[in-house]
Write an enzyme that holds these catalytic residues in place. Structure first.
Site, PDB file in Angstrom:
ATOM      1  N   ASN A  46       0.830  -1.214   0.000  1.00 24.38           N
ATOM      2  CA  ASN A  46       0.000   0.000   0.000  1.00 24.38           C
ATOM      3  C   ASN A  46       0.864   1.264   0.000  1.00 24.38           C
ATOM      4  OD1 ASN A  46      -2.325  -1.502   0.093  1.00 24.38           O
ATOM      5  ND2 ASN A  46      -2.734  -1.155   2.272  1.00 24.38           N
ATOM      6  N   THR A 209      -0.004  10.171  13.970  1.00 23.61           N
ATOM      7  CA  THR A 209      -1.183  10.404  13.123  1.00 23.61           C
ATOM      8  C   THR A 209      -2.425  10.275  13.999  1.00 23.61           C
ATOM      9  OG1 THR A 209      -1.455   8.101  12.411  1.00 23.61           O
ATOM     10  CG2 THR A 209       0.029   9.468  11.096  1.00 23.61           C
ATOM     11  N   GLY A 211      -5.863  10.548  12.895  1.00 21.48           N
ATOM     12  CA  GLY A 211      -7.087  10.470  12.100  1.00 21.48           C
ATOM     13  C   GLY A 211      -7.510  11.819  11.554  1.00 21.48           C
ATOM     14  N   GLY A 214      -5.448  15.190  12.074  1.00 21.64           N
ATOM     15  CA  GLY A 214      -4.187  15.480  11.390  1.00 21.64           C
ATOM     16  C   GLY A 214      -3.032  14.772  12.062  1.00 21.64           C
ATOM     17  N   GLY A 240      -3.559   5.759   6.710  1.00 21.78           N
ATOM     18  CA  GLY A 240      -2.216   5.771   7.291  1.00 21.78           C
ATOM     19  C   GLY A 240      -1.165   5.397   6.249  1.00 21.78           C
ATOM     20  N   ASP A 241      -1.471   4.426   5.415  1.00 16.18           N
ATOM     21  CA  ASP A 241      -0.517   4.007   4.374  1.00 16.18           C
ATOM     22  C   ASP A 241      -0.306   5.117   3.353  1.00 16.18           C
ATOM     23  OD1 ASP A 241      -0.165   1.550   5.567  1.00 16.18           O
ATOM     24  OD2 ASP A 241      -1.750   0.584   4.398  1.00 16.18           O
TER      25      ASP A 241
HETATM   26  P1  ATP Z   1      -5.260   3.129   8.932  1.00 13.30           P
HETATM   27  O1  ATP Z   1      -4.714   2.002   9.763  1.00 13.30           O
HETATM   28  O2  ATP Z   1      -6.757   3.104   8.760  1.00 13.30           O
HETATM   29  O3  ATP Z   1      -4.570   3.330   7.638  1.00 13.30           O
HETATM   30  P2  ATP Z   1      -4.009   4.830  10.913  1.00 13.30           P
HETATM   31  O4  ATP Z   1      -4.611   4.566  12.248  1.00 13.30           O
HETATM   32  O5  ATP Z   1      -2.661   4.303  10.636  1.00 13.30           O
HETATM   33  O6  ATP Z   1      -5.037   4.463   9.754  1.00 13.30           O
HETATM   34  P3  ATP Z   1      -4.915   7.561  11.042  1.00 13.30           P
HETATM   35  O7  ATP Z   1      -4.301   8.373  12.115  1.00 13.30           O
HETATM   36  O8  ATP Z   1      -6.312   7.107  11.219  1.00 13.30           O
HETATM   37  O9  ATP Z   1      -3.914   6.378  10.677  1.00 13.30           O
HETATM   38  O10 ATP Z   1      -4.884   8.399   9.679  1.00 13.30           O
HETATM   39  C1  ATP Z   1      -3.668   8.742   9.049  1.00 13.30           C
HETATM   40  C2  ATP Z   1      -3.796  10.114   8.442  1.00 13.30           C
HETATM   41  O11 ATP Z   1      -4.836  10.087   7.450  1.00 13.30           O
HETATM   42  C3  ATP Z   1      -4.214  11.197   9.404  1.00 13.30           C
HETATM   43  O12 ATP Z   1      -3.116  11.725  10.108  1.00 13.30           O
HETATM   44  C4  ATP Z   1      -4.842  12.207   8.452  1.00 13.30           C
HETATM   45  O13 ATP Z   1      -3.836  12.937   7.775  1.00 13.30           O
HETATM   46  C5  ATP Z   1      -5.539  11.300   7.429  1.00 13.30           C
HETATM   47  N1  ATP Z   1      -6.939  11.034   7.789  1.00 13.30           N
HETATM   48  C6  ATP Z   1      -7.435   9.962   8.436  1.00 13.30           C
HETATM   49  N2  ATP Z   1      -8.773  10.069   8.616  1.00 13.30           N
HETATM   50  C7  ATP Z   1      -9.139  11.226   8.040  1.00 13.30           C
HETATM   51  C8  ATP Z   1     -10.375  11.934   7.879  1.00 13.30           C
HETATM   52  N3  ATP Z   1     -11.510  11.440   8.357  1.00 13.30           N
HETATM   53  N4  ATP Z   1     -10.359  13.123   7.236  1.00 13.30           N
HETATM   54  C9  ATP Z   1      -9.216  13.636   6.744  1.00 13.30           C
HETATM   55  N5  ATP Z   1      -8.014  13.032   6.857  1.00 13.30           N
HETATM   56  C10 ATP Z   1      -7.969  11.858   7.503  1.00 13.30           C
END
Ligand code: ATP
Length: 292
Positions: A46, A209, A211, A214, A240-241
């Site tokens: 990814n 990160t 969600g 930001g 996240g990827d």
């Molecule tokens: P995943 O495992 O689902 O890929 P993760 O837990 O590793 O996610 P997150 O922190 O959820 O990572 O998301 C990574 C980045 O994606 C966030 O820092 C943000 O930049 C972006 N992001 C995630 N969700 C959203 C959202 N609802 N709206 C805008 N940007 C988002």
């Protein structure tokens, strides 16, 4: 024409087996599902696809089986322009899979690493030239830790920057944390990552990160939020990827950490507006237009 950034991803390549059902079966019960999809996945693949869509020359080091999934995943990476010469095909283990069931209430996931766990430190040793010629190396934790450690060692031997996305959550040895340039945990992964290590000592290299909020970095001794972009959310799988792949591209282009996080936030925000992990990953042009 400016030279493309060169990024090497050392990581997992999986086929995601996605079943959609209205609910989960109870113990011993069989139910009819609504749909089934085979979707290319694995954090390594990814992140490689995310970086390739954003215009980088991407090499992936990994392992798949000689089965149909392995062959299909290699084809799909090739279609995305990812260089697959350093993916080994092993006969003694099947291609890694993630069995994902999505119901209206919840998701349940079982990952079988398979060939991803057949990757050996010697395999990355053989790719020293590719690693040395990269602007950034990107790693995650879906392959053996010994492979991650060797790859990080080789990258640093050649002065190549390293992003380690510590997912799935796992405590890491201090020596490894010392060597990497950036760690990109989500909040849950950060808690586990620093179980055996003083988090404060390494706060400058941690990008958390969060969600839709930001990401948080530390700058000049202070926590700083780099806010995300508000978008209509369709599917957050792979956000996240996308963030990690985009961060690697932005840093390769010489952006500051702050600007790189803003660019990666934009790419990740665009990715959540579409269905699927790889399916939603934006191109370089799409991110540029979005940021204008
Ligand atoms: P995943 O495992 O689902 O890929 P993760 O837990 O590793 O996610 P997150 O922190 O959820 O990572 O998301 C990574 C980045 O994606 C966030 O820092 C943000 O930049 C972006 N992001 C995630 N969700 C959203 C959202 N609802 N709206 C805008 N940007 C988002």
């Amino acid at each position: 024409m400016t030279k493309k950034p060169v990024i090497t991803v050392i990581g997992s390549i999986n086929m995601d087996l996605v079943t959609i059902a209205s609910r989960f079966p109870s113990q011993g019960e069989t139910i009819l599902g609504e749909a089934f999809h085979l979707v290319p996945g694995g954090k390594g693949a990814n992140q490689a696809v995310a970086a390739a869509r954003l215009g980088a020359e991407v090499h992936i080091i990994g392992a798949v089986g000689t089965d149909a999934f392995g062959t299909e995943l290699l084809r799909s990476l090739e279609r995305e322009g990812v260089h697959i010469d350093n993916v080994k095909q092993v006969t003694h283990r099947g291609t890694g899979i993630a069995s994902i069931t999505i119901s209206e209430q919840d998701n349940r996931i079982i990952v079988v690493p398979g060939a991803n766990h057949a990757l050996r430190p010697d395999d990355v040793e053989q790719c020293e030239k590719i690693i040395a010629s990269s602007n950034v190396c990107v790693l995650q934790l879906e392959i053996p830790l010994s492979v991650v450690e060797r790859a990080v060692f080789l990258a640093k031997k050649h002065g190549v920057r390293v992003i380690l996305n510590p997912a799935p959550a796992h405590p890491l040895p201090q020596k490894l944390i010392e060597q990497v340039d950036f760690l990109t945990p989500n909040e849950h992964e950060r808690e586990i990552l620093f179980q055996q290590v003083d988090a404060n000592a390494f706060a400058d290299k941690v990008i958390v990160t969060e969600g839709a909020r930001g990401v948080t970095i530390r700058k000049g001794g202070k926590q700083m939020l780099i806010p995300s972009f508000r978008v209509p959310v369709v599917d957050t799988t792979g956000a996240g990827d996308t963030f990690n792949g985009a961060l690697a591209v932005a840093l390769s282009k010489g952006m500051s950490l702050e600007d790189a996080c803003r660019f990666a936030n934009a790419a990740a925000a665009l990715s959540v507006t579409k269905l699927g992990a790889q399916g939603g990953m934006p191109t370089e042009g799409e991110v540029e237009r979005f940021l204008k």
